[in-house]
Design an enzyme around this catalytic site. Structure first.
Site: not given
Ligand SMILES: Nc1ncnc2c1ncn2[C@@H]1O[C@H](COP(=O)(O)OP(=O)(O)OP(=O)(O)O)[C@@H](O)[C@H]1O
Ligand SMILES: [Zn+2]
Length: 640
Positions: A201, A204, A424, A499
């Site tokens: 995925g 984040g 803008e 742009d």
């Molecule tokens: N589904 C979720 N529910 C709640 N908090 C989330 C969720 N997804 C991300 N977060 C928040 O974002 C932070 C970072 O997420 P995480 O490190 O697990 O993402 P990741 O998919 O492992 O990212 P990466 O691929 O960059 O390592 C988590 O510590 C949490 O605070």
């Molecule tokens: Zn512009």
């Protein structure tokens, strides 16, 4: 040779060499007591004060002589040439003597002597490399130790309740928890457990969080390491680390091993510019060997995360390895609301906060973005010394995340401010008048990030694809800025270059990737250029004839010209609205959807909600429409 082993040997050899040198020196000093000159020695012999003598040939034709005197002392001397008369002297004077063959230095000694300095250098070098890589804790001896961080069950309080908005993924991994709780029982009941689970995925989305939650729910240790921790300078170190990590994990089974960014090691073998990468391949091979090597009923589950499953080596995905893939996608509106709720629990929240409205306003935000949003909002609240976080704080935080931090301190010459205001206004006007565009949410001439101004458009709902008409409109909107500069300021600035880049890219994609034109038809003319550095697509060439290429160019040109003309006509036909919008921007710096509505309806715009004539410092007109962010159309990037 294995590096860990090698560095140990090197260090011991250096120590041995030093001891040897010291010992030699000591030996010589100790012996120096009885040292006398050769002629003195001959004198002693002739005076019959010597009882026994040992002769030993040393290098260079010289002879080492040791003698015992009649009164029991030892003497040493060296005959620097072969003295044929000496033996006669000894016999004549009744001295017992003994001739020893030349002593060859032992093989070990000679190796030490010739290689010592080099080993010393290597030792010093290894030492510094260790230092540079930080983690010098273990000194030179912990080379191949895995850097995995272990979170034991007592310190891991993450549960599924902390992971919101990815119910499908959670559902899929739930059985892992049952397995980890009691591997034997689970298998008796006929459950089949994957050895490896790949979480796929965008960044984040909570992949790490999900893996940690599984460990937390099952109350088992959680080993985490990043793929890039395996990538080291020395061949073999990564592989040693993998081995070490699996060993540690097996000792603490049942447990989870989590490898973040597995693509750093798991990339397609043989890919990559600059030839093979031995180190990475060895590490990957070691990982494959380890995964094949342990029994599933041990209770070790290997989880890994990636956002590029397409570049992984197929060997990793074979049965018995990462044979299960779980997709963790960007959250939808409901998911975003749930994630916001999870994070809002951790900060004091005002009565007026509506997570559902914020969720609607944040399409495209990942879980990490949303966590960041709550955090930034809390910071804004703290800055105004408020006790609770309010909706206005969230609005500001959202703008900051989507458009970059404000740079209010940047002093802009009036001329440039006017230019930006018209630029803008041009984007905003065209966006309002073209079909199938996202509603304009906010327009600002406060410099943010690299942009001198920003026109922000927000989709009304989450969108997963673009259609042709929408793409054409976007091109026009992008041109709106420059056209306004031409028409009203009678100049062209560098602010529009971004742009143009984006407009051209959209037109090119329409023609070459999406087959959206009649002339060229539904055919793909370009290869995916995304992976040049990974080496896989480097050798691919676009097989286009000269003629086709020219045709592609002319069609792109036509699309661009048509959209430019359309946008120009809109701006020229609505000069009064352009002036009104630019005036409002110069006065208030930021205008929102309602004010734009007024202007487009030919009315004077209402003043911003929190506007008081004295607060002319450019208060950010917090749009109270519960707005919705996401696609922010450009902003003129600062002239470079
Ligand atoms: N589904 C979720 N529910 C709640 N908090 C989330 C969720 N997804 C991300 N977060 C928040 O974002 C932070 C970072 O997420 P995480 O490190 O697990 O993402 P990741 O998919 O492992 O990212 P990466 O691929 O960059 O390592 C988590 O510590 C949490 O605070
Ligand atoms: Zn512009």
């Amino acid at each position: 040779m294995n590096n860990q082993w090698f560095s140990k040997v090197a260090v011991w050899l250096v120590i041995a060499l030093v001891l040897f040198t010291v010992f030699k020196q000591f030996d010589r000093t100790a012996a120096a007591g009885g040292q006398i000159g050769y002629s003195d020695f001959l004198e002693e012999v002739r005076s019959k004060r010597i009882s026994t003598v040992t002769l030993q040939e040393s290098g260079n034709g010289a002879t080492e002589i040791r003698a015992a005197t009649t009164d029991g002392k030892t003497l040493r001397t060296t005959a620097t040439y072969l003295d044929r008369g000496l033996v006669g002297d000894l016999i004549n004077n009744g001295v017992k003597f003994d001739v020893k063959p030349r002593e060859e230095p032992s093989i070990l000694m000679s190796i030490l002597l010739s290689w010592g300095p080099m080993l010393l250098l290597i030792g010093v070098w290894i030492y510094f490399m260790r230092q540079m890589q930080g983690g010098g804790k273990g000194g030179a001896f912990s080379f191949g130790k895995s850097k995995a961080r272990m979170l034991d069950e007592a310190n891991n309080s993450t549960t599924f309740a902390d992971v919101a908005g990815c119910d499908e993924a959670k559902e899929e991994v739930k059985e892992l928890v049952d397995f980890l709780k009691d591997p034997q029982k689970f298998q008796k009941l006929g459950g089949r457990i994957p050895r490896g689970v790949l979480l796929v995925g965008p960044p984040g989305t909570g992949k790490t969080l999900l893996a940690k939650a599984i460990a937390g729910e099952a109350k088992v240790p959680f080993f985490s390491i990043s793929g890039s921790d395996f990538v080291e300078m020395f061949v073999g170190v990564g592989a040693a680390r993998v081995r070490d990590m699996f060993e540690q994990a097996k000792k603490s089974a049942p447990c989870i091993i989590f490898v973040d960014e597995i693509d750093a090691v798991g990339r397609h073998r043989g890919a990559g510019l600059g030839g093979g990468n031995d180190e990475r391949e060895q590490t990957l091979n070691q990982m494959l060997v380890e995964m094949d090597g342990f029994e599933t009923n041990l209770g070790v589950i290997v989880m890994a995360a990636t956002n590029r499953p397409d570049i992984l080596d197929p060997a990793l995905l074979r049965p018995g390895r990462f044979d299960r893939q779980v997709y963790v996608t960007l959250p939808d509106v409901r998911g975003r609301e749930q994630i916001l709720n999870v994070h809002m629990r951790k900060v004091p929240i005002g009565q007026d906060i509506r997570a559902d409205i914020l969720a609607r306003g944040t399409p495209g935000f990942s879980g990490a973005d949303l966590a960041n949003l709550v955090n930034e909002a809390a910071l804004f609240a703290a800055r105004r010394s408020a006790r609770v976080v309010e909706m206005a704080d969230f609005e500001k935080a959202k703008d900051k995340i989507m458009m970059g931090p404000e740079r209010k301190s940047m002093v802009m010459p009036e001329e440039e401010r006017r230019n930006t205001a018209y630029h803008e206004a041009g984007h905003a006007l065209v966006a309002r008048l073209m079909p199938k565009t996202d509603p304009v949410h906010k327009v600002t001439v406060i410099p943010r990030g690299r942009a001198l101004g920003v026109t922000m458009q927000l989709p009304e709902t989450d969108r997963y694809s673009m259609d042709k008409e929408r793409m054409l409109s976007t091109i026009s909107v992008l041109f709106g800025g420059r056209i306004a500069e031409e028409v009203f300021m009678n100049q062209m600035t560098t602010g529009a270059s971004n742009d143009f880049e984006r407009a051209t890219q959209i037109a090119r994609d329409m023609v070459m990737r999406y087959g959206m034109t009649d002339e060229l038809g539904p055919m793909v003319y370009s290869e995916n250029e995304g992976e040049v550095f990974l080496g896989r697509s480097v050798t691919k060439t676009t097989n286009m004839s000269e003629e086709t290429m020219r045709k592609v160019d002319s069609v792109i040109r036509r699309i661009i010209d048509e959209q430019y003309t359309t946008a120009r006509k809109l701006i020229e036909d609505n000069q009064d609205k352009m002036h009104a919008m630019a005036k409002a921007l110069l006065e208030w710096e930021t205008i929102d959807a309602e004010q734009i509505d007024d202007i487009m309806g030919g009315k004077p715009p209402r003043p911003p909600k929190d506007w008081t004539p004295s607060s002319a410092a450019g208060v950010n007109g917090g749009s109270g429409n519960g707005g919705t962010p996401a696609v922010s159309t450009d902003g003129a990037p600062a002239a470079v």
